[in-house]
Write a protein that holds these residues in place. Structure first.
Motif, PDB file in Angstrom:
ATOM      1  N   LEU A  87      -2.124 -12.797   1.025  1.00  0.00           N
ATOM      2  CA  LEU A  87      -1.103 -12.446   0.038  1.00  0.00           C
ATOM      3  C   LEU A  87      -1.543 -11.260  -0.818  1.00  0.00           C
ATOM      4  N   ALA A  88      -2.790 -11.296  -1.256  1.00  0.00           N
ATOM      5  CA  ALA A  88      -3.285 -10.219  -2.117  1.00  0.00           C
ATOM      6  C   ALA A  88      -3.287  -8.880  -1.369  1.00  0.00           C
ATOM      7  N   VAL A  89      -3.786  -8.880  -0.130  1.00  0.00           N
ATOM      8  CA  VAL A  89      -3.828  -7.651   0.664  1.00  0.00           C
ATOM      9  C   VAL A  89      -2.417  -7.124   0.903  1.00  0.00           C
ATOM     10  N   PHE A  90      -1.502  -8.016   1.264  1.00  0.00           N
ATOM     11  CA  PHE A  90      -0.134  -7.615   1.560  1.00  0.00           C
ATOM     12  C   PHE A  90       0.551  -7.030   0.324  1.00  0.00           C
ATOM     13  N   THR A  91       0.343  -7.647  -0.831  1.00  0.00           N
ATOM     14  CA  THR A  91       0.996  -7.188  -2.057  1.00  0.00           C
ATOM     15  C   THR A  91       0.484  -5.814  -2.476  1.00  0.00           C
ATOM     16  N   VAL A  92      -0.828  -5.620  -2.415  1.00  0.00           N
ATOM     17  CA  VAL A  92      -1.402  -4.314  -2.762  1.00  0.00           C
ATOM     18  C   VAL A  92      -0.925  -3.248  -1.776  1.00  0.00           C
ATOM     19  N   ALA A  93      -0.895  -3.598  -0.487  1.00  0.00           N
ATOM     20  CA  ALA A  93      -0.435  -2.644   0.524  1.00  0.00           C
ATOM     21  C   ALA A  93       1.030  -2.273   0.315  1.00  0.00           C
ATOM     22  N   SER A  94       1.835  -3.206  -0.163  1.00  0.00           N
ATOM     23  CA  SER A  94       3.246  -2.920  -0.426  1.00  0.00           C
ATOM     24  C   SER A  94       3.406  -1.876  -1.527  1.00  0.00           C
ATOM     25  N   LEU A  95       2.512  -1.926  -2.531  1.00  0.00           N
ATOM     26  CA  LEU A  95       2.532  -0.902  -3.571  1.00  0.00           C
ATOM     27  C   LEU A  95       2.241   0.473  -2.958  1.00  0.00           C
ATOM     28  N   GLY A  96       1.267   0.521  -2.059  1.00  0.00           N
ATOM     29  CA  GLY A  96       0.961   1.783  -1.390  1.00  0.00           C
ATOM     30  C   GLY A  96       2.132   2.298  -0.575  1.00  0.00           C
ATOM     31  N   ALA A  97       2.843   1.387   0.116  1.00  0.00           N
ATOM     32  CA  ALA A  97       3.991   1.801   0.924  1.00  0.00           C
ATOM     33  C   ALA A  97       5.139   2.289   0.048  1.00  0.00           C
ATOM     34  N   ALA A  98       5.389   1.590  -1.057  1.00  0.00           N
ATOM     35  CA  ALA A  98       6.508   1.947  -1.934  1.00  0.00           C
ATOM     36  C   ALA A  98       6.314   3.300  -2.592  1.00  0.00           C
ATOM     37  N   THR A  99       5.066   3.661  -2.859  1.00  0.00           N
ATOM     38  CA  THR A  99       4.796   4.915  -3.569  1.00  0.00           C
ATOM     39  C   THR A  99       4.357   6.039  -2.628  1.00  0.00           C
ATOM     40  N   ALA A 100       4.432   5.811  -1.322  1.00  0.00           N
ATOM     41  CA  ALA A 100       4.000   6.821  -0.356  1.00  0.00           C
ATOM     42  C   ALA A 100       4.872   8.065  -0.454  1.00  0.00           C
ATOM     43  N   THR A 101       4.235   9.220  -0.447  1.00  0.00           N
ATOM     44  CA  THR A 101       4.971  10.490  -0.507  1.00  0.00           C
ATOM     45  C   THR A 101       4.938  11.238   0.822  1.00  0.00           C
ATOM     46  N   ASN A 102       4.235  10.695   1.807  1.00  0.00           N
ATOM     47  CA  ASN A 102       4.240  11.287   3.139  1.00  0.00           C
ATOM     48  C   ASN A 102       4.096  10.182   4.175  1.00  0.00           C
ATOM     49  N   ILE A 103       4.382  10.511   5.412  1.00  0.00           N
ATOM     50  CA  ILE A 103       4.426   9.499   6.468  1.00  0.00           C
ATOM     51  C   ILE A 103       3.039   8.946   6.770  1.00  0.00           C
ATOM     52  N   GLN A 104       1.982   9.747   6.601  1.00  0.00           N
ATOM     53  CA  GLN A 104       0.634   9.274   6.903  1.00  0.00           C
ATOM     54  C   GLN A 104       0.220   8.134   5.960  1.00  0.00           C
ATOM     55  N   VAL A 105       0.514   8.280   4.671  1.00  0.00           N
ATOM     56  CA  VAL A 105       0.187   7.231   3.701  1.00  0.00           C
ATOM     57  C   VAL A 105       1.012   5.983   3.985  1.00  0.00           C
ATOM     58  N   LEU A 106       2.282   6.156   4.325  1.00  0.00           N
ATOM     59  CA  LEU A 106       3.142   5.020   4.608  1.00  0.00           C
ATOM     60  C   LEU A 106       2.635   4.238   5.823  1.00  0.00           C
ATOM     61  N   ILE A 107       2.227   4.940   6.871  1.00  0.00           N
ATOM     62  CA  ILE A 107       1.717   4.268   8.069  1.00  0.00           C
ATOM     63  C   ILE A 107       0.427   3.512   7.741  1.00  0.00           C
ATOM     64  N   ALA A 108      -0.460   4.125   6.951  1.00  0.00           N
ATOM     65  CA  ALA A 108      -1.706   3.456   6.570  1.00  0.00           C
ATOM     66  C   ALA A 108      -1.424   2.186   5.754  1.00  0.00           C
ATOM     67  N   ALA A 109      -0.462   2.277   4.831  1.00  0.00           N
ATOM     68  CA  ALA A 109      -0.116   1.109   4.018  1.00  0.00           C
ATOM     69  C   ALA A 109       0.484   0.001   4.877  1.00  0.00           C
ATOM     70  N   ARG A 110       1.291   0.371   5.858  1.00  0.00           N
ATOM     71  CA  ARG A 110       1.876  -0.636   6.750  1.00  0.00           C
ATOM     72  C   ARG A 110       0.805  -1.302   7.620  1.00  0.00           C
ATOM     73  N   ALA A 111      -0.214  -0.541   8.010  1.00  0.00           N
ATOM     74  CA  ALA A 111      -1.320  -1.140   8.761  1.00  0.00           C
ATOM     75  C   ALA A 111      -2.022  -2.199   7.914  1.00  0.00           C
ATOM     76  N   LEU A 112      -2.203  -1.898   6.634  1.00  0.00           N
ATOM     77  CA  LEU A 112      -2.848  -2.858   5.732  1.00  0.00           C
ATOM     78  C   LEU A 112      -1.941  -4.076   5.503  1.00  0.00           C
ATOM     79  N   GLU A 113      -0.623  -3.857   5.426  1.00  0.00           N
ATOM     80  CA  GLU A 113       0.299  -4.989   5.329  1.00  0.00           C
ATOM     81  C   GLU A 113       0.163  -5.910   6.536  1.00  0.00           C
ATOM     82  N   GLY A 114       0.066  -5.327   7.725  1.00  0.00           N
ATOM     83  CA  GLY A 114      -0.090  -6.141   8.927  1.00  0.00           C
ATOM     84  C   GLY A 114      -1.351  -6.979   8.890  1.00  0.00           C
ATOM     85  N   LEU A 115      -2.443  -6.413   8.383  1.00  0.00           N
ATOM     86  CA  LEU A 115      -3.688  -7.175   8.255  1.00  0.00           C
ATOM     87  C   LEU A 115      -3.513  -8.339   7.287  1.00  0.00           C
TER      88      LEU A 115
END
Length: 461
Positions: A87-115
């Protein structure tokens, strides 16, 4: 009923189930919610469609691959600790995805959400099986199954509403709110139970299984992007998939020869109900995930519906599946679950056939509703009894492993379903894409005939 855990305060299993449902709902919604946001992401992030496809692909990859290992970690360190960490990893990763300003950051955040999802998911069935005795387990599985089914179908509807009215970022901001609430509740009400079965980590087994699964998932999920041919030089999609299969074969052979705490104790497959349920859940994941692409393409591209209107059309299916969950949960405590599972799979196949028959250019969108309702009814009949069947007679020391295998099978089915329907829809048309879904459901029904009725005395052995 286990109302107290050693060294902890008294436990209310139904409150703990509420926390598990919140976490599972958030995780499952994210497997389908992104699909309706793809055009907006392409526009806002100034990127290509192929790049945005990775937002979904990387999530499925990092979700499916580690679950054999994370389920084993739950056996060793306790399922609550892994659930909370996920839960903690997913929630933090969601913050990264929501604030992503480019596709590379968004993909990295989604990888962390999957973990995070991989850490969390296998612990749910393990905890429910531990917290609820056989007389109440069906009802608990009913609530959990209804949550999973509702989340699967709610993704496109919720995503459409958020994208249309607030922007694609809000599909991730919502995760942060749900994740924080689920985290606070989980810390308070889920017991810190540690099975203590796994004392050894198998690094070679982890390497072989993770690499093999990663290659297969990558090849299947992204094969269409490379036209099922060359990726780079001599590396081709078929060779990547073949390499993954070889590594998994080596992993199974190694596990069969390991005498001391293998990562995957193969004796779990001696449980006929678990083996049958694992095959059926793969077929279910294939069809439940695969059905959305041809449906969304037909509703939005052929009929011109907005994401919100297309999502609203699936709402009755979601509600029916959710309403059926607790009802079938009670039934699964009293009767052979085989009959419920068979009826549900055949009902889903019939529903998809009806949807396919109405997928024509001149047909009204509302003509798809009877078929979608049949699918919702079928899902409601299958999801809960299947969970109970999978875990009901598994030996206590194998429950973590069994839960990880079960969810891995469903995720692999989802990856195959998504890839198959994508390939068929774009080459043969959306109507033809329903045929493999129907065939796989019928194959799942054939596997379900192996399910046997269990005596209550078997359930806690």
């Amino acid at each position: 009923m286990p109302t107290r855990q050693r060294g902890t305060s008294p436990t209310n299993p139904w409150a703990a189930l509420g926390a598990l449902c919140m976490g599972l709902f958030m995780i499952v919604v994210d497997t389908s919610i992104v699909s309706v946001a793809v055009p907006a992401m392409v526009h806002d992030l100034h990127t290509s469609l192929n790049a945005v496809v990775w937002v979904t692909s990387v999530y499925l990859l990092t979700y499916a691959v580690p679950m054999l290992f994370t389920s084993r970690l739950g056996d060793r360190y306790g399922p609550k600790r892994l659930f909370v960490a996920g839960l903690a990893v997913f929630t933090v990763a969601s913050l990264g995805a929501a604030t992503a300003t480019n596709i590379q950051v968004l993909i990295a955040a989604r990888a962390l959400e999957g973990l995070g999802a991989a850490l969390l998911t296998p612990q749910t069935l393990t905890l429910v099986t531990h917290l609820f005795p056989d007389g109440e387990r069906g009802r608990a599985m009913g609530v959990l199954g209804a949550t999973s089914g509702l989340a699967t179908i709610t993704g496109p509807l919720l995503g459409g509403l958020l994208v249309d009215h607030l922007g694609w970022e809000w599909i991730f901001y919502v995760n942060m709110v749900l994740g924080a609430a689920a985290l606070g509740l989980s810390l308070r009400v889920i017991p810190d139970w540690r099975p203590g079965h796994a004392r050894r980590i198998d690094p070679l087994g982890i390497l072989l299984s993770s690499t093999g699964l990663a290659l297969i998932v990558f090849g299947v999920q992204n094969g269409k992007s490379y036209d099922w041919g060359e990726i780079a030089g001599p590396v081709t999609v078929p060779r990547v998939i073949a390499a993954g299969l070889i590594l998994l074969g080596a992993f199974v052979l190694m596990q069969a020869s390991t005498r001391s705490e293998p990562l995957l104790p193969l004796r779990v497959f001696r449980d006929r109900n678990f083996s049958a349920a694992t095959v059926v859940t793969a077929a279910l994941g294939f069809s439940m995930t695969g059905m959305f692409l041809p449906l969304v393409l037909h509703l939005q591209t052929s009929l011109g519906l907005s994401p919100t209107k297309a999502g609203l059309l699936t709402a009755p299916m979601a509600l029916l599946s959710a309403v059926m969950g607790p009802f079938t949960g009670r039934l699964s405590d009293r009767m052979n679950t085989k009959h419920l599972v068979l009826s549900g799979l055949v009902g889903m196949a019939g529903g998809l056939a009806l949807v396919a028959a109405r997928t024509t250019p001149g047909a009204s969108a509302w003509q798809c509703v009877p078929g979608l309702l049949a699918c919702g009814l079928g899902m409601g009949l299958v999801l809960v009894p299947l969970n109970s069947t999978a875990m009901g007679t598994v030996q206590p020391e194998l429950r973590g492993t069994a839960s990880g295998l079960y969810f891995t099978a469903r995720q692999l089915g989802a990856v195959l379903g998504s890839a198959t329907t994508s390939a068929v829809a774009f080459s043969k048309g959306t109507r033809a894409a329903y045929l493999p879904l129907i065939l796989v459901l019928l194959l799942g029904a054939a596997a379900a005939t192996a399910i046997r009725r269990t005596r209550k005395t078997e359930l806690n052995t």
